[in-house]
Design a protein around this motif. Structure first.
Motif, PDB file in Angstrom:
ATOM      1  N   GLN A  49      -5.895  -4.030   5.431  1.00 57.04           N
ATOM      2  CA  GLN A  49      -5.727  -5.219   4.599  1.00 57.04           C
ATOM      3  C   GLN A  49      -4.816  -4.936   3.396  1.00 57.04           C
ATOM      4  OE1 GLN A  49     -10.325  -6.657   5.465  1.00 57.04           O
ATOM      5  NE2 GLN A  49      -9.461  -7.062   3.451  1.00 57.04           N
ATOM      6  N   ILE A  50      -4.253  -3.726   3.354  1.00 57.29           N
ATOM      7  CA  ILE A  50      -3.417  -3.304   2.221  1.00 57.29           C
ATOM      8  C   ILE A  50      -2.000  -3.028   2.720  1.00 57.29           C
ATOM      9  CG2 ILE A  50      -3.116  -1.577   0.405  1.00 57.29           C
ATOM     10  CD1 ILE A  50      -6.160  -0.983   0.717  1.00 57.29           C
ATOM     11  N   THR A  51      -1.014  -3.612   2.053  1.00 61.69           N
ATOM     12  CA  THR A  51       0.392  -3.368   2.386  1.00 61.69           C
ATOM     13  C   THR A  51       1.131  -2.895   1.143  1.00 61.69           C
ATOM     14  OG1 THR A  51       0.398  -5.084   4.099  1.00 61.69           O
ATOM     15  CG2 THR A  51       2.545  -4.379   3.247  1.00 61.69           C
ATOM     16  N   ILE A  52       1.958  -1.871   1.315  1.00 62.45           N
ATOM     17  CA  ILE A  52       2.783  -1.349   0.223  1.00 62.45           C
ATOM     18  C   ILE A  52       4.248  -1.540   0.604  1.00 62.45           C
ATOM     19  CG2 ILE A  52       3.370   0.665  -1.194  1.00 62.45           C
ATOM     20  CD1 ILE A  52       0.607   1.809  -0.524  1.00 62.45           C
ATOM     21  N   PHE A  53       4.967  -2.363  -0.191  1.00 55.88           N
ATOM     22  CA  PHE A  53       6.384  -2.609   0.050  1.00 55.88           C
ATOM     23  C   PHE A  53       7.231  -1.641  -0.776  1.00 55.88           C
ATOM     24  CE2 PHE A  53       4.427  -6.876   0.640  1.00 55.88           C
ATOM     25  CZ  PHE A  53       4.771  -7.069   1.970  1.00 55.88           C
ATOM     26  N   GLU A  54       8.190  -1.008  -0.143  1.00 53.38           N
ATOM     27  CA  GLU A  54       9.072  -0.064  -0.826  1.00 53.38           C
ATOM     28  C   GLU A  54      10.491  -0.247  -0.319  1.00 53.38           C
ATOM     29  OE1 GLU A  54      11.183   2.325  -2.780  1.00 53.38           O
ATOM     30  OE2 GLU A  54       9.068   2.244  -3.355  1.00 53.38           O
ATOM     31  N   GLY A  55      11.439  -0.431  -1.241  1.00 64.01           N
ATOM     32  CA  GLY A  55      12.828  -0.662  -0.864  1.00 64.01           C
ATOM     33  C   GLY A  55      13.528   0.552  -0.296  1.00 64.01           C
ATOM     34  N   MET A  56      13.020   1.754  -0.586  1.00 59.67           N
ATOM     35  CA  MET A  56      13.623   2.985  -0.073  1.00 59.67           C
ATOM     36  C   MET A  56      12.939   3.417   1.219  1.00 59.67           C
ATOM     37  SD  MET A  56      14.071   5.068  -3.681  1.00 59.67           S
ATOM     38  CE  MET A  56      14.977   6.416  -2.884  1.00 59.67           C
ATOM     39  N   ARG A  83      -2.616   6.588   5.035  1.00 59.43           N
ATOM     40  CA  ARG A  83      -2.206   6.277   6.414  1.00 59.43           C
ATOM     41  C   ARG A  83      -3.385   6.447   7.376  1.00 59.43           C
ATOM     42  NH1 ARG A  83       3.171   5.388   7.314  1.00 59.43           N
ATOM     43  NH2 ARG A  83       4.640   5.997   5.660  1.00 59.43           N
ATOM     44  N   LYS A  84      -4.187   7.460   7.155  1.00 60.75           N
ATOM     45  CA  LYS A  84      -5.366   7.644   8.014  1.00 60.75           C
ATOM     46  C   LYS A  84      -6.355   6.495   7.862  1.00 60.75           C
ATOM     47  CE  LYS A  84      -5.142  12.694   8.214  1.00 60.75           C
ATOM     48  NZ  LYS A  84      -5.773  13.982   7.780  1.00 60.75           N
ATOM     49  N   GLU A  85      -6.349   5.881   6.683  1.00 61.49           N
ATOM     50  CA  GLU A  85      -7.228   4.734   6.439  1.00 61.49           C
ATOM     51  C   GLU A  85      -6.634   3.431   6.959  1.00 61.49           C
ATOM     52  OE1 GLU A  85     -10.267   4.555   5.212  1.00 61.49           O
ATOM     53  OE2 GLU A  85     -10.495   6.702   4.839  1.00 61.49           O
ATOM     54  N   GLY A  86      -5.408   3.471   7.474  1.00 64.93           N
ATOM     55  CA  GLY A  86      -4.800   2.293   8.075  1.00 64.93           C
ATOM     56  C   GLY A  86      -3.927   1.464   7.161  1.00 64.93           C
ATOM     57  N   VAL A  87      -3.605   1.965   5.960  1.00 69.56           N
ATOM     58  CA  VAL A  87      -2.749   1.220   5.046  1.00 69.56           C
ATOM     59  C   VAL A  87      -1.373   0.996   5.687  1.00 69.56           C
ATOM     60  CG1 VAL A  87      -1.553   1.311   2.814  1.00 69.56           C
ATOM     61  CG2 VAL A  87      -3.951   2.006   2.985  1.00 69.56           C
ATOM     62  N   ILE A  88      -0.824  -0.191   5.481  1.00 68.88           N
ATOM     63  CA  ILE A  88       0.480  -0.542   6.057  1.00 68.88           C
ATOM     64  C   ILE A  88       1.578  -0.146   5.065  1.00 68.88           C
ATOM     65  CG2 ILE A  88       1.930  -2.441   6.882  1.00 68.88           C
ATOM     66  CD1 ILE A  88      -0.777  -3.925   7.466  1.00 68.88           C
ATOM     67  N   PHE A  89       2.460   0.733   5.472  1.00 66.48           N
ATOM     68  CA  PHE A  89       3.584   1.178   4.647  1.00 66.48           C
ATOM     69  C   PHE A  89       4.856   0.478   5.139  1.00 66.48           C
ATOM     70  CE2 PHE A  89       0.484   4.366   3.736  1.00 66.48           C
ATOM     71  CZ  PHE A  89       0.790   4.843   2.469  1.00 66.48           C
ATOM     72  N   ALA A  90       5.370  -0.430   4.318  1.00 64.52           N
ATOM     73  CA  ALA A  90       6.560  -1.205   4.681  1.00 64.52           C
ATOM     74  C   ALA A  90       7.762  -0.659   3.922  1.00 64.52           C
ATOM     75  CB  ALA A  90       6.339  -2.678   4.370  1.00 64.52           C
ATOM     76  N   GLU A  91       8.444   0.335   4.514  1.00 69.21           N
ATOM     77  CA  GLU A  91       9.598   0.939   3.868  1.00 69.21           C
ATOM     78  C   GLU A  91      10.845   0.104   4.134  1.00 69.21           C
ATOM     79  OE1 GLU A  91       9.567   2.353   8.007  1.00 69.21           O
ATOM     80  OE2 GLU A  91       8.058   2.266   6.440  1.00 69.21           O
ATOM     81  N   ASN A  92      11.907   0.364   3.360  1.00 67.95           N
ATOM     82  CA  ASN A  92      13.156  -0.397   3.462  1.00 67.95           C
ATOM     83  C   ASN A  92      12.910  -1.901   3.343  1.00 67.95           C
ATOM     84  OD1 ASN A  92      15.047   1.806   3.931  1.00 67.95           O
ATOM     85  ND2 ASN A  92      13.998   2.052   5.900  1.00 67.95           N
TER      86      ASN A  92
END
Length: 576
Positions: A82-89, A271-280
Motif C-alpha cells: 500500500q506504499i509507493t515511493i516515486f523517485e525521478g532517478m 522491498r521484502k515488505e512489498g513496498v512499491i519503488f517507482a524509479e525514473n
C-alpha cells in the motif's frame, strides 16, 4: 555570467516565492480548526493492530521517504504493497550516495557524519532494520560496533601553508567573541530573521580567523553568509561536539559509505515488505482540494517519460520531499572538469508550485535563489595500491578511518580531505584505495593550479592537494597509480544554510493538513539541525505519526544545552 543565468532560471521561483511568503504568515491558526477528523479514520491509535485502509505516496526517494515507509510498516501496520515511493532517478537514497566501479573509479559526493549521542530517532529506527552483512544484528548495532572498534581522533585537523600541522587545542577566541557566542546562544530565534553569521560578528572580524571557525566551518560546511538560525542551532544541538571539535571524537563512522551502510539495508527491508519503488518517475505537480484545508488530491507524474495522473482516495496520504540539496549535481573525471550545472532545482520547482496553492507551505526562493552562495565541489580519488594513503598516514599520524577531516586552512579553496577506513565500497578490490575531499570556495584561483576550483579536472584537483601536502616531488609516481579522480559540482548543497525568515520553511505537517506532509532538510523542526541524517528521519516520523494519528513517542531532542556539566565543559573549552 553565472548571476545572469541564475536570475533567468530562477524567475519563476522568485515570483512564486513572494506569493508563498505572503501565504505562509497566516497559516498557524488554521490547524486548530481543521485536519483532525480524517487522521482518526486512518488509524486507531489505541489499537495499532488495525490495518490502515488507505495508501501512502512518497514524493522523492531519499532517506526521509524510506524512513517514513519503514515507520508506516513497523508502527502503523500498513502493508508494504500500500506504499509507493516515486523517485525521478534510477536509484534511491537521495543525497546518501556512494557508487562506482574498480575500472572507472568510485564517487562519494560527500560524507555524512553520524553522532551517537544526538541522532536519537535515527538509531531507534535502524535498531529495527536488519544488517545485510551481519546476520542477527541490526544496522544500528553494526554501525556502532564498527565505530567503537575504529574510534576517531584527528591528529592533523588544521594544516597551514607551510605544511605544518597546527596545535588547535585552543579555540582562539578573545573575550568579545566569547560574549558574542554566549549572547547568541540565549537570543530567541524570533529576533534572527534573515541574519547571517557575519552580521552577528560584524564587530569582531577576528572571529573568522580563529581555530574554532576553521574547524566548525569545514566540519559542517558553513559559510560566513550562512543563516544565523542554523549556526545557533548547531551550537546548541552540538554543544557536546564543541569541546572536541579539534579531534572530532564525537563523529560516528559507518563501515562503508552511507549508501551501502544505511540506504541499501533499509531499501532491502522495504522491498521484502512489498513496498512499491517507482524509479525514473518524477512528480511534477500536486493538485489540492478546494477550501481552507490542505488535502492532496492528484499527483501529476512523468513516468519513464510518459505523463499521467494519479488520484488520491479519501484515506490516502501524500508525503513530499520538498527540496534536495544535491539537486543538479554534475560529475567530471581525471581529465574533465565537472560540467557547469544547469541551475534548475527540480525539487525546488515542485515546492514552488505547491507553495502558492495553499497557506503554510513555505517559500523555496531564499534557499535556491543564489547558487554562487550555496555551491561547493567535492572530489573522490581512486588509486591502485595504498602508496598515497600511506604517505598521508605517515604525515598525519592517523591510520585510514581514524582521522576525520584534514583542512588546509590557508588554501584559497579551503580544501579538506577525509580518508575513510578501507575498503569503503563492497565492490572495492583489496588492492585499491579511495578517499574524498572538498572545497568551499569554488570561484577562487588555486594556490598552485591557477584556475578556479570549479574549472579543474580531477588531475588538477589532486595536484593542488599534493602541493598543499608538500608531496609535489612524488606526483609522477602517485599519478601513475591513479585510476580516476572524479570532481562533483553541487550548486545547492549548502542551500539549507541560507539566510531565511522563520516562515520560509514549512512545518512537517502544515497547519490545516488532512493528508499532506513535507519532509527534507528544508522543513521546520524546532531545536533540531539540518544537514543531518537525524533531521530526515525525525521529519519522516513526525509526518507519519501525525497523519496516521499514532499516539507514540517521537524521541525528543536531547537537551544537552541545559546540562550543567556540559555547559561548564563548553565554557572551559572557550577559554582553552
Amino acid at each position: 555570467m553565472l548571476k545572469k543565468m541564475e536570475k533567468s532560471n530562477m524567475m519563476k521561483l522568485l515570483a512564486l516565492g513572494a506569493a508563498a511568503t505572503a501565504a505562509g504568515v497566516a497559516a498557524r491558526t488554521l490547524y486548530e480548526r481543521t485536519g483532525k477528523s480524517k487522521k482518526a479514520k486512518r488509524m486507531d491509535s489505541k489499537n495499532n493492530s488495525v490495518i490502515p485502509k488507505g495508501k501512502a505516496y512518497f514524493v522523492g526517494g531519499g532517506l526521509g521517504s524510506l524512513a517514513g515507509a519503514a515507520y508506516l510498516i513497523r508502527d502503523c501496520k500498513m502493508p508494504g504493497n500500500q506504499i509507493t515511493i516515486f523517485e525521478g532517478m534510477p536509484i534511491f537514497g537521495g543525497s546518501n550516495d556512494g557508487i562506482g566501479t574498480p575500472e572507472k573509479g568510485f564517487v562519494c559526493r560527500g560524507g555524512r557524519m553520524l553522532n551517537e549521542e544526538t541522532y536519537e530517532n535515527f538509531w531507534e529506527l535502524f535498531r529495527s532494520i536488519p544488517s545485510l552483512s551481519k546476520p542477527g544484528r541490526s544496522v544500528t548495532e553494526e554501525i556502532l560496533d564498527f565505530d567503537h572498534a575504529h574510534p576517531t581522533s584527528a591528529k592533523a585537523r588544521l594544516i597551514d601553508k607551510d605544511g605544518t600541522i597546527l596545535d588547535v587545542k585552543s579555540m582562539g577566541f578573545n573575550q568579545k567573541e566569547r560574549m558574542a557566542l554566549l549572547k547568541l546562544m540565549n537570543t530567541p530565534e524570533e529576533k534572527l530573521d534573515d541574519m547571517t553569521i557575519e552580521e552577528w560578528f560584524a564587530d569582531s572580524p577576528h572571529f573568522f580567523t580563529t581555530n574554532f571557525w576553521y574547524m566548525w566551518q569545514t566540519t559542517f560546511a558553513f559559510q560566513k553568509w550562512s543563516s544565523l538560525f542554523e549556526f545557533r542551532r548547531y551550537m546548541r544541538r552540538m554543544i557536546l561536539e564543541f569541546s572536541r571539535i579539534n579531534t572530532l571524537e564525537g563523529v560516528t563512522r559507518t563501515p562503508l559509505n552511507q549508501y551501502d551502510s544505511v540506504i541499501r539495508p533499509l531499501e532491502s527491508y522495504l522491498r521484502k515488505e512489498g513496498v512499491i519503488f517507482a524509479e525514473n518517475c518524477t512528480v511534477t505537480d500536486i493538485d489540492f482540494a478546494e477550501g481552507d484545508e490542505i488535502t492532496a488530491k492528484v499527483l501529476h507524474l512523468t513516468d519513464h517519460g510518459v505523463t499521467r495522473m494519479l488520484e488520491l482516495e479519501d484515506d490516502d496520504i501524500c508525503i513530499m520531499t520538498n527540496a534536495c540539496m544535491t539537486d543538479s549535481a554534475t560529475l567530471g573525471d581525471l581529465h574533465t572538469p565537472a560540467p557547469a550545472p544547469v541551475l534548475r532545482p527540480i525539487s525546488g520547482e515542485l515546492w514552488s508550485k505547491v507553495a502558492v496553492k495553499k497557506q503554510g507551505l513555505g517559500n523555496p526562493y531564499p534557499f535556491f535563489g543564489d547558487a554562487n552562495e550555496t555551491n561547493w565541489l567535492s572530489f573522490t580519488v581512486t588509486s591502485k595500491g595504498n602508496k598515497l594513503l600511506k604517505l598521508i598516514e605517515d604525515y598525519s599520524g592517523n591510520i585510514p578511518g581514524s582521522g576525520a577531516l584534514m583542512t588546509f586552512k590557508d588554501s584559497n579553496w579551503l580544501m579538506s580531505i577525509v580518508v575513510a577506513a578501507q575498503p569503503h565500497f563492497p565492490n572495492q578490490p583489496m588492492d585499491q584505495t579511495i578517499f574524498w575531499g572538498y572545497g568551499l570556495y569554488t570561484d577562487k584561483i588555486g594556490d598552485y593550479i591557477k584556475k578556479p576550483m570549479k574549472d579543474c579536472t580531477g588531475e588538477e584537483l589532486l595536484t593542488e592537494l599534493l602541493c598543499h601536502l608538500h608531496m609535489e616531488d612524488r606526483k609522477d609516481e602517485i599519478m601513475a597509480d591513479v585510476v580516476n579522480v572524479i570532481p562533483c559540482m553541487m550548486p545547492y548543497v549548502d542551500a539549507q544554510f541560507q539566510p531565511r525568515k522563520m516562515v520560509d520553511r514549512p512545518e512537517v505537517v502544515p497547519a490545516g493538513s488532512t493528508n499532506f506532509a513535507m519532509i527534507s532538510q528544508f522543513v521546520e523542526i524546532p531545536d533540531d539541525m539540518v544537514f543531518t541524517e537525524e533531521y530526515s528521519v525525525r521529519a519522516a516520523r513526525i509526518a507519519v505519526y501525525t497523519l496516521m494519528g499514532i499516539d507514540k513517542k517521537i524521541c525528543p531532542v536531547t537537551p544537552y544545552v541545559k546540562d550543567p556539566k556540559v555547559l561548564v565543559k563548553a565554557v572551559q573549552t572557550s577559554y582553552r
